[in-house]
Design an enzyme around this catalytic site. Structure first.
Site, PDB file in Angstrom:
ATOM      1  N   THR A  90       0.762  -1.317   0.593  1.00 32.77           N
ATOM      2  CA  THR A  90       0.220   0.032  -0.171  1.00 32.77           C
ATOM      3  C   THR A  90       1.411   1.035   0.447  1.00 32.77           C
ATOM      4  O   THR A  90       1.602   0.997   0.582  1.00 32.77           O
ATOM      5  CB  THR A  90      -1.099  -0.558   1.219  1.00 32.77           C
ATOM      6  OG1 THR A  90      -1.752  -1.487   1.650  1.00 32.77           O
ATOM      7  CG2 THR A  90      -1.993   1.359   1.613  1.00 32.77           C
ATOM      8  N   GLY A 108      -0.569  -2.583   5.806  1.00 38.54           N
ATOM      9  CA  GLY A 108      -0.162  -3.839   6.449  1.00 38.54           C
ATOM     10  C   GLY A 108      -1.547  -4.833   6.431  1.00 38.54           C
ATOM     11  O   GLY A 108      -2.595  -4.061   5.909  1.00 38.54           O
ATOM     12  N   GLY A 149      -5.356  -4.790   6.156  1.00 35.02           N
ATOM     13  CA  GLY A 149      -5.806  -3.377   6.444  1.00 35.02           C
ATOM     14  C   GLY A 149      -7.833  -4.202   7.830  1.00 35.02           C
ATOM     15  O   GLY A 149      -8.157  -2.926   8.385  1.00 35.02           O
ATOM     16  N   ARG A 189     -13.356  -7.991  -1.187  1.00 35.84           N
ATOM     17  CA  ARG A 189     -13.206  -7.563   0.201  1.00 35.84           C
ATOM     18  C   ARG A 189     -12.540  -6.592  -0.181  1.00 35.84           C
ATOM     19  O   ARG A 189     -11.381  -5.772  -0.736  1.00 35.84           O
ATOM     20  CB  ARG A 189     -11.225  -9.002   0.567  1.00 35.84           C
ATOM     21  CG  ARG A 189     -10.694  -8.472   1.399  1.00 35.84           C
ATOM     22  CD  ARG A 189      -9.785  -7.869   1.435  1.00 35.84           C
ATOM     23  NE  ARG A 189      -8.933  -7.406   2.796  1.00 35.84           N
ATOM     24  CZ  ARG A 189      -7.733  -6.481   2.711  1.00 35.84           C
ATOM     25  NH1 ARG A 189      -7.472  -6.090   1.712  1.00 35.84           N
ATOM     26  NH2 ARG A 189      -7.157  -6.121   3.886  1.00 35.84           N
ATOM     27  N   VAL A 190     -12.361  -5.919   0.781  1.00 45.60           N
ATOM     28  CA  VAL A 190     -11.343  -4.605   0.832  1.00 45.60           C
ATOM     29  C   VAL A 190     -11.421  -4.595   2.349  1.00 45.60           C
ATOM     30  O   VAL A 190     -11.743  -4.242   3.273  1.00 45.60           O
ATOM     31  CB  VAL A 190     -13.225  -3.183   1.112  1.00 45.60           C
ATOM     32  CG1 VAL A 190     -13.374  -2.081   1.253  1.00 45.60           C
ATOM     33  CG2 VAL A 190     -14.158  -3.210  -0.258  1.00 45.60           C
ATOM     34  N   GLY A 191     -10.012  -3.309   2.261  1.00 46.05           N
ATOM     35  CA  GLY A 191      -9.296  -3.320   3.400  1.00 46.05           C
ATOM     36  C   GLY A 191      -9.295  -1.950   4.103  1.00 46.05           C
ATOM     37  O   GLY A 191     -10.594  -1.153   3.701  1.00 46.05           O
ATOM     38  N   ASP A 192      -7.919  -1.144   4.691  1.00 48.18           N
ATOM     39  CA  ASP A 192      -8.566  -0.239   5.380  1.00 48.18           C
ATOM     40  C   ASP A 192      -8.371   0.835   4.660  1.00 48.18           C
ATOM     41  O   ASP A 192      -8.379   2.166   4.590  1.00 48.18           O
ATOM     42  CB  ASP A 192      -7.496  -0.488   6.391  1.00 48.18           C
ATOM     43  CG  ASP A 192      -5.971  -0.407   5.976  1.00 48.18           C
ATOM     44  OD1 ASP A 192      -6.285  -1.263   5.410  1.00 48.18           O
ATOM     45  OD2 ASP A 192      -5.113   0.125   6.333  1.00 48.18           O
TER      46      ASP A 192
HETATM   47  N1  GLY Z   1      -3.836  -2.309   4.172  1.00 41.37           N
HETATM   48  C1  GLY Z   1      -4.633  -2.793   3.108  1.00 41.37           C
HETATM   49  C2  GLY Z   1      -5.388  -3.263   3.606  1.00 41.37           C
HETATM   50  O1  GLY Z   1      -5.833  -3.952   3.893  1.00 41.37           O
HETATM   51  O2  GLY Z   1      -5.606  -4.041   1.984  1.00 41.37           O
END
Ligand code: GLY
Length: 312
Positions: free
Chosen positions: A175, A227, A229, A203-206
């Site tokens: 990222t 990291g 997310g 899937r969606v991260g932070d």
């Molecule tokens: N930090 C990126 C993700 O988890 O997608």
């Protein structure tokens, strides 16, 4: 007055000069952040952002990105975006042109076209190999370590176990975090990623969650995360870091408190990048040495700065 500056994660080292040039010419923090993030998104060798971003379980690269304006805490974000390299630019258009904060999937892609952002091929030789292997369910023609990844995928699919996730995710995070302060003292933070490699589709991260992967407020500072997310989402890590600054903690103290909290989950790790209103910068890692890169309007090149390694 604080000299305008820009900072970024390791993968932004050779790109932040683009933002520094914009700041040198009196440009805004947001223009500087967008330009530098775009350059990372265009780099096919960065397997975790934009072109060449690691595909999901179906072999498709899906991008997440967000941008936040510290003047007014307005934000824009996209998630699960396909076929567009400059996810951060689409996020900026969401901020500037819509009453919304987050657009996802086909809607985000349609919006990108509507605002004139071109379709792009995100694939590279590496991602095409991965995609072919995913689709065929065969490791033929791919690297040894890809075979290993597929074995973990199969294990998960067949047995419903998540062991593969922990193992492959150690190697397939990527990222970019870039943030800047301009001559007006205005702050901006941008985050862009293809997220967890081999993630479940959708899937969606932070990274596109304001407060989790990204937060910025001119009054106190700016923070972003990389990291796993899921952890930054659960703990609102970026928002918490800025809140710790608001409540008088030092940069180092804020990073330590936020990452200690992630350690307490015992479920993986994140890293973070942060600066305050005086232009002090810091980064934090839970697994080893933390570094970030800094340039201001007088810098000749990126300066490596050490952050803090936060142990359990
Ligand atoms: N930090 C990126 C993700 O988890 O997608």
């Amino acid at each position: 007055m604080v000299k305008p500056f820009i900072i970024g994660t390791r993968n932004a080292k050779d790109m932040i000069h683009l933002g520094a040039e914009i700041l040198r010419e009196g440009g805004s923090a947001m223009d500087a952040v967008e330009a530098a993030v775009n350059a990372v998104e265009d780099n096919p060798l960065d397997g975790g952002v934009g072109v060449g971003g690691t595909p999901n379980l179906l072999g498709v690269t899906q991008l997440d990105a967000s941008i936040m304006d510290g003047r007014n805490r307005r934000s824009g974000a996209v998630a699960g975006l396909e076929n567009v390299a400059h996810a951060i630019s689409v996020a900026r258009k969401v901020l500037e042109l819509t009453p919304h904060d987050l657009l996802v999937g086909p809607g985000a892609e349609m919006f990108a076209r509507a605002v004139g952002i071109e379709k792009s091929d995100l694939s590279t030789e590496r991602t095409r190999k991965i995609a072919a292997a995913m689709r065929a369910g065969s490791p033929e023609g791919i690297l040894e370590d890809e075979k290993e990844k597929e074995r973990f995928l199969r294990m998960w699919l067949e047995e419903g176990r998540g062991e593969w996730y922990e193992k492959i995710s150690k190697a397939d995070w990527g990222t970019v975090n870039i943030m800047a302060m301009d001559a007006n003292g205005d702050m901006c933070v941008g985050v862009s990623t293809s997220g967890l490699g081999y993630k479940l589709p959708g899937r969606v991260g932070d990274s596109p969650y304001i407060g989790a992967g990204n937060y910025c407020d001119n009054r106190f500072g700016s923070a972003a995360c990389t990291g796993k997310g899921e952890l930054a989402i659960r703990l609102s890590s970026a928002r918490m870091i800025v809140s710790y600054l608001e409540n008088g903690l030092t940069l180092r103290g804020a990073v330590r408190k936020a990452l200690k909290d992630v350690h307490s989950l015992q479920d993986g790790t994140i890293s973070c990048l942060v600066f305050d209103g005086e232009g002090n910068t810091m980064s934090g890692s839970m697994t080893g040495e933390s570094i970030h890169y800094y340039m201001d309007v007088d810098s000749e090149g990126p300066e490596e700065r050490k952050g803090v390694w936060v142990k359990p």
